[in-house]
Design an enzyme around this catalytic site. Sequence first.
Site, short mmCIF file in Angstrom:
data_model
loop_
_atom_site.label_atom_id
_atom_site.label_comp_id
_atom_site.label_asym_id
_atom_site.label_seq_id
_atom_site.Cartn_x
_atom_site.Cartn_y
_atom_site.Cartn_z
N GLU A 150 -25.90 0.08 0.65
CA GLU A 150 -26.55 0.96 -0.87
C GLU A 150 -25.28 1.13 -1.92
O GLU A 150 -23.97 0.40 -1.44
CB GLU A 150 -26.00 2.88 0.14
N GLU A 154 -23.79 7.87 -8.25
CA GLU A 154 -24.08 10.56 -8.28
C GLU A 154 -23.61 11.04 -9.12
O GLU A 154 -21.98 10.80 -9.11
CB GLU A 154 -23.76 10.37 -6.22
#
Length: 282
Positions: A150, A154
């Site tokens: 990943e 964010e």
Amino acid sequence: MKIFAGWSGRVQYRCLLAVLGAVCGLCMAILPADRATAQPEGAFLSRFDGGGPLPDGWRISHFAVSASHYRSIWTRRSVIRSGTEGGPLELWLRPAPPEAQKDFLGGEVQRRRRTHYGHYEVEMTAAPGDGVISSFFTYTGPYFGDPHDEIDFEFLGRDTTKVWINRFAKGEKLPGRWIDLGFDAAAGPHLYAFDWLPDRLVWYADGREIHRIEAPEHAIPDIPGRIYINIWTGGTGQAQWSGIAGPDTRSVARYNCISYRPPGTDAPMCSDRKKSPRDQDD
């Protein structure tokens, strides 16, 4: 197991049976499993601010996860397309009805095909609010027959003058980092990007490098994944990180454009500021 049955007294949804304990475990359930050997797709440019249907190559998540660290359910009705040219794609977070068995309804859109090394861009406006998380990331994991890999942008709504950047490699959650942006990411659209290459990861904001890691000192994800955007809120386990959303929390993240090109290619990108907002997926 049935979840949030009964919005109309009849509709029922089944929850995902397998759950990962990371932010992007939410992403697993929509697409059938495949292997990292699947051929990654080539360059694309998707403008979301042209009105009309969702551009080719994307799909909307619609499922729930039972794990307590997620207080949100993905629903199609939380993904809003502007009815007029120039309006961005909106992902909404809002309170869920009592029968939902979760506190909030959130929105998520995912790329149908995998991408791999290359240059990634998104033009977006982050969602504000304590406990609210909005994002742009690549992901793969056990549902797809892979270790968890990943790469993240964010945005934590409790302080949108910063961004949290993070990565997973071979199932290991590696140290993330808070980055001061020098602007409020929730005040309007900005361009965020990263270069993913075998020997390095470089994150950018409005064309300015904000963080870099290089091999062999740092592990670099190496498995092709899918691009995701979403808005959600976590439980008490995320309180120290994201805060906790109050019961009446409503927020929205807005996305204008997402683009990708593999290394060594020359293809249109969001940063080119094309005059035509029409989708140019290959």
